[in-house]
Enzyme design. Structure first.
Site, short mmCIF file in Angstrom:
data_model
loop_
_atom_site.label_atom_id
_atom_site.label_comp_id
_atom_site.label_asym_id
_atom_site.label_seq_id
_atom_site.Cartn_x
_atom_site.Cartn_y
_atom_site.Cartn_z
N GLY A 10 0.85 -1.19 0.00
CA GLY A 10 0.00 0.00 0.00
C GLY A 10 0.88 1.23 0.00
O GLY A 10 1.07 1.87 1.03
N GLY A 15 2.10 4.74 3.33
CA GLY A 15 3.22 3.84 3.05
C GLY A 15 4.28 4.47 2.18
O GLY A 15 5.49 4.24 2.38
N LYS A 189 -7.77 7.29 18.03
CA LYS A 189 -7.80 7.70 16.61
C LYS A 189 -9.21 7.66 16.06
O LYS A 189 -9.60 8.51 15.25
CB LYS A 189 -6.87 6.79 15.79
CG LYS A 189 -6.78 7.13 14.28
CD LYS A 189 -5.93 8.37 14.03
CE LYS A 189 -5.98 8.85 12.58
NZ LYS A 189 -5.26 8.03 11.63
#
Lengths: 315, 315
Positions: A10, A15, A189
């Site tokens: 990814g 990434g 998060k």
């Protein structure tokens, strides 16, 4: 100590950025790419970052997982809607005992991988950053950037491994810290992702618009409060001051389109399951209802179906 | 018995249709008009109705309330966003002791008028119809059409007056019935109006789209269930079978754009206060929360503000 090798599954806003920084620091980094493969193979990465712009002209680019070697660490940054691909993608890079660090959004993402590699080889983390892929091989990282990660299962070995990865990332210029409470990190998060990803699509608005209106701020506060209550019920000890802190942090954020909004606008499948549905189900199992979060999920699911119906009728 | 005279305030999809039917039946009917005044004065009404099409070429059309005479009954069909005009609009037609029949959507609409005329001169009702104004003086009534109305305060006099109006409307071809439980009638209508008006805007979809998707049907059911629970707490005895009946009725309805969606699409102010906010506040005062209804209100308020902000930035 020998620098660890990294595989990047990814290679997008997350990434691509972190992988390029690790490669710049001298790590052997292997990027799995799809649409950007030819571009990155020829021209490498062009990173615009508020930590400092840089180009990485020479890159280990792979069009197929078959050419990726076994690596010490595999960073998983692909969208969770593609997690059905993980068994085939992870087999090769983790074949020599390497670990996986899951930097995906949502809840339940480590469990998917732990079933493949075993609990002791899985780490998970959240990235607090505003970063988008704006063109082939071109990342624009406009704000924040911190990674907080930890072992899926705490043990002396996994905690020590986490420190090793953290040290390498720090040396590579990444803002990073470890945690021995991954559940808490994930829920904190979610307190941002659920309201801001969800409402940015449902209300067709970027974060600055959402935060600039009294009524939507109250709705955001209601949703964060539901997520916070669920987090507590699910064993994540997050202080209630984080409700207002999450809103206040977003006020100081640059105008930003959330990843879910970008996915929706680009016609890609949204990460509704891991960002919304798994948290709702997990909270329900702990005896806590999140009605406004559930409504957000219902509305976004309708919007996704309606769009697919439109696509079919046009085809 | 001498036929009563009628004043029509808000000569649109509701007031235009029923007023024209009463005029066709020989009643003295006075229409207050704005944008359609010149057209209706010259050409009268063109009514397309599944009860039978007809033209009404000669109409008592008024451009100002000053020329409207005192009438026996004043039908109030204007949008609730214009209710601040009611004191000046009602003074003339009700000056000889006439009554007002409020055919607006939402909750708390009779109270506005009762403060002006006294409780005994106010009637309220709900119209279960699919009707739109499609052009100047042109009404298209595609489905349903029943009025259910009753006194704001029950007394032998008000109940008798309701029967008189009901008899005249029936004779004019209108499907109508009286009720001695206006609170129940209003809440039952809210069980449709809140989900279908609200979601048709928030999800940008007509009723057939909303009813054709499993996830949105579940959301509709959740919202109707919240409204039903609030109705019970507010003293409206509505059987819980009405939750599914409301959904089933809508399944057999022709594809329809709710009035709120038409208002939104045309850039007009939506009736958020009386259709959503007053019910939420009334339920809260009775100790019942409606979180999904509240979220709907918050989202629609944001959408309305966002549009106004756009309008200003374009100006």
């Amino acid at each position: 100590m020998i620098k660890q090798s990294y595989a990047i599954l990814g290679s997008g806003a997350v990434g691509g950025l972190y992988g390029a920084m690790l490669a710049r620091a001298g790590h052997d980094v292997h990027f799995l790419l799809h649409s950007d493969y030819e571009h990155v193979r020829r021209h490498g990465w062009n990173i615009e970052s508020h930590w400092g712009d840089f180009d990485l002209p020479t890159v280990n680019a792979h069009a197929s997982i078959d050419t990726v070697p076994a690596c010490d660490v595999t960073l998983v940054g692909l969208k969770t809607v593609n997690n059905h691909l993980l068994p085939s993608l992870l087999a090769k890079p983790t074949s020599q005992g390497g670990v996986a660090l899951i930097l995906q959004n949502g809840l339940g993402v480590e469990r998917d991988v732990a079933e493949l590699l075993g609990d002791q080889r899985v780490f998970g983390g959240c990235c607090f950053l505003c970063s988008n892929k704006v063109g082939p091989g071109h990342i624009r990282h406009i704000d924040y950037g911190r990674i907080v990660f930890g072992p899926y299962q705490n043990s002396p070995e996994t905690l020590s491994k986490a420190e090793q990865i953290c040290g390498e990332m720090t040396a590579a210029g990444i803002e990073v810290q470890t945690s021995d409470d991954l559940n808490m990190v994930r829920w904190r998060k979610l307190m941002w992702n659920i309201p801001f990803n969800g409402l940015s699509v449902a209300l067709d608005a970027s974060t600055d618009k959402l935060i600039g209106n009294e009524t939507s701020v109250q709705l955001i506060r209601d949703i964060i409060t539901e997520v916070h209550r669920a987090a507590i019920a699910c064993g994540a000890s997050i202080d209630s001051t984080w409700i207002e802190k999450t809103i206040d942090h977003t006020r100081t954020m640059k105008p930003y389109d959330s990843s879910m909004r970008l996915d929706y606008l680009a016609g890609r499948t949204m990460e509704l399951q891991r960002i919304l549905k798994t948290p709702i189900d997990t909270a329900n199992a702990a005896g806590v209802a999140m009605p406004k979060v559930e409504m957000l999920y219902q509305m976004l699911s309708f919007m996704e179906s309606a769009r697919q119906a439109d696509d079919h009728s046009e085809a």
